[in-house]
Structure formats: C-alpha cells, structure tokens
Design a protein around this motif. Sequence first.
Motif, PDB file in Angstrom:
ATOM      1  N   UNK A 193       0.827  -1.202   0.000  1.00 57.72           N
ATOM      2  CA  UNK A 193       0.000   0.000   0.000  1.00 57.72           C
ATOM      3  C   UNK A 193       0.865   1.258   0.000  1.00 57.72           C
ATOM      4  N   UNK A 194       0.377   2.299  -0.644  1.00 55.98           N
ATOM      5  CA  UNK A 194       1.043   3.601  -0.722  1.00 55.98           C
ATOM      6  C   UNK A 194       2.272   3.597  -1.632  1.00 55.98           C
ATOM      7  N   UNK A 195       2.392   2.601  -2.519  1.00 55.16           N
ATOM      8  CA  UNK A 195       3.518   2.590  -3.447  1.00 55.16           C
ATOM      9  C   UNK A 195       3.068   2.695  -4.902  1.00 55.16           C
ATOM     10  N   UNK A 196       1.871   2.240  -5.232  1.00 54.71           N
ATOM     11  CA  UNK A 196       1.314   2.406  -6.576  1.00 54.71           C
ATOM     12  C   UNK A 196      -0.158   2.789  -6.425  1.00 54.71           C
TER      13      UNK A 196
ATOM     14  N   UNK B 249      -2.958  -0.921  -8.894  1.00 59.16           N
ATOM     15  CA  UNK B 249      -3.418  -1.175  -7.535  1.00 59.16           C
ATOM     16  C   UNK B 249      -4.819  -1.777  -7.535  1.00 59.16           C
ATOM     17  N   UNK B 250      -5.662  -1.340  -8.473  1.00 58.23           N
ATOM     18  CA  UNK B 250      -6.991  -1.942  -8.583  1.00 58.23           C
ATOM     19  C   UNK B 250      -6.886  -3.419  -8.949  1.00 58.23           C
ATOM     20  N   UNK B 251      -5.945  -3.770  -9.829  1.00 57.02           N
ATOM     21  CA  UNK B 251      -5.740  -5.177 -10.175  1.00 57.02           C
ATOM     22  C   UNK B 251      -5.296  -5.982  -8.962  1.00 57.02           C
TER      23      UNK B 251
ATOM     24  N   UNK C  24     -11.900   4.980  -3.367  1.00 58.40           N
ATOM     25  CA  UNK C  24     -10.886   5.871  -2.799  1.00 58.40           C
ATOM     26  C   UNK C  24      -9.537   5.165  -2.673  1.00 58.40           C
ATOM     27  N   UNK C  25      -9.562   3.903  -2.293  1.00 60.40           N
ATOM     28  CA  UNK C  25      -8.313   3.147  -2.153  1.00 60.40           C
ATOM     29  C   UNK C  25      -7.634   2.958  -3.503  1.00 60.40           C
ATOM     30  N   UNK C  26      -8.409   2.679  -4.545  1.00 63.43           N
ATOM     31  CA  UNK C  26      -7.845   2.537  -5.893  1.00 63.43           C
ATOM     32  C   UNK C  26      -7.187   3.842  -6.327  1.00 63.43           C
ATOM     33  N   UNK C  27      -7.872   4.947  -6.062  1.00 62.29           N
ATOM     34  CA  UNK C  27      -7.378   6.250  -6.493  1.00 62.29           C
ATOM     35  C   UNK C  27      -6.120   6.673  -5.738  1.00 62.29           C
TER      36      UNK C  27
END
Length: 221
Positions: free
Chosen positions: A122-125, A130-132, A182-185
Amino acid sequence: YSYNGTKAISTLSYWYDGVYEYTEDAINSQLEQYEKEGLLDYIDALIVDFGPAGEPLYPAAWTQGAGLENPENNETQMWCYGENAVADFKAEMLKKYGCIEKINAAWGTSLTSMDQFRMPAPNTVKGQQWEDVLTWYIESKREFIEKQIQIFQKAVDAHTDGRVKLILYMPGASFTQEQWNECVETGTATFEIRIGSENEFIVEMADKYGCLLQFTGLPSI
C-alpha cells in the motif's frame, strides 16, 4: 506473508495448491470423529471454516507473528506477499491482459517480463495496477469462501443426509464501494479491505447455498 516478511500463524494460504484437499480431509475427519463419539446426532449446524476463529477474514493481527500476542505487529496488514500468492497474481495478470506489453500499457510500467514484477505494498502504486492487486486479493478470498461452503455441504450431505445446516460468519467490519474507489485512487487499503471483509458477498453465498448467517458482533452498521 505480509509485505515486511511477517508470516501468519494458525492460517492457511488461499494460494496453497493443496488447501482444498486439506480442508476437505479436515472436515470429514471431524464429522467421522463426532459420529464415532456418538455426538453427530446432537449437532444441528456447523460453522464453515473461513479462517481464524471461523471468520472470513485475511489474518488478523494476532495471527501475523511468532506468538499470539504479536507485540511487534499490532496492525493487520495485507497478506499476499508469499511466493505462491505472487505467482498466482502474475499468472492471473497474464491471463487478463494476454501479454507483458498490454500489462505495461495498463499500469504505466516498463517491465520486460513478469519476472521483474514485485508485489506492491500500500502507498507505493495507485490506479489500475493497484486496482488489479486489490481485485485479485478479494476475488481470491471469494473463491476460497465459496469452495469451503461446497466442501462443507458435501461433507454434511454425506455424513448427515443434509440434515445439518451451515452457518456463515459475518464480521462486523465490511468495506463499501466508496471506500474501494478511494483506495484505488490513492493506492491505499482500509482496515476492512486489508482483512478482506465483504459482507454483501457472504449474504449472497448464504442465499445461494441456503446457509444460516451469524453476525460476529463488532459494532458496525
């Protein structure tokens, strides 16, 4: 494993090749023992084993260390960084996109092959890559949940002629579509996504297979 190399205890990997043979053998052995002890006729329902304490969660913090108290890892982390998990993700991405060139186009990367790929924390891409990762993470758990229900149903059908009902645990925490977006974005993962808690799917499975539902009691709307 988590991103920092912490190994989960009391937990099976969803990406372990023999996981379903293992769980099928386990539930049938348990039912055979109940029958041997004269207890099977007194059992009306069984909780389908989805993970630690029977709950459909990725490992909680207390499973992600060398001991149950887990003083060095109090916050639950994502649990998809073992070799078998990463190998499965790579295979799924090649299946989805067809070739490394299309993967690069979707992710904005310049990989020459998936051998260069490293599972991101998390927090790297963010965005499509990240959605994948998150989609595969959750769908791996969905597959495990449905397969476990099928295994347990087959076992109770064989040992009790289907008399015993199955109970599915619903955790108190569950992520929303807004949280997901929001997490994907942002390239993040909420607590609910890190533990893979998706109660709408549990309800769908209960409806599909005629199971009972039991809320595990955490304070959540």
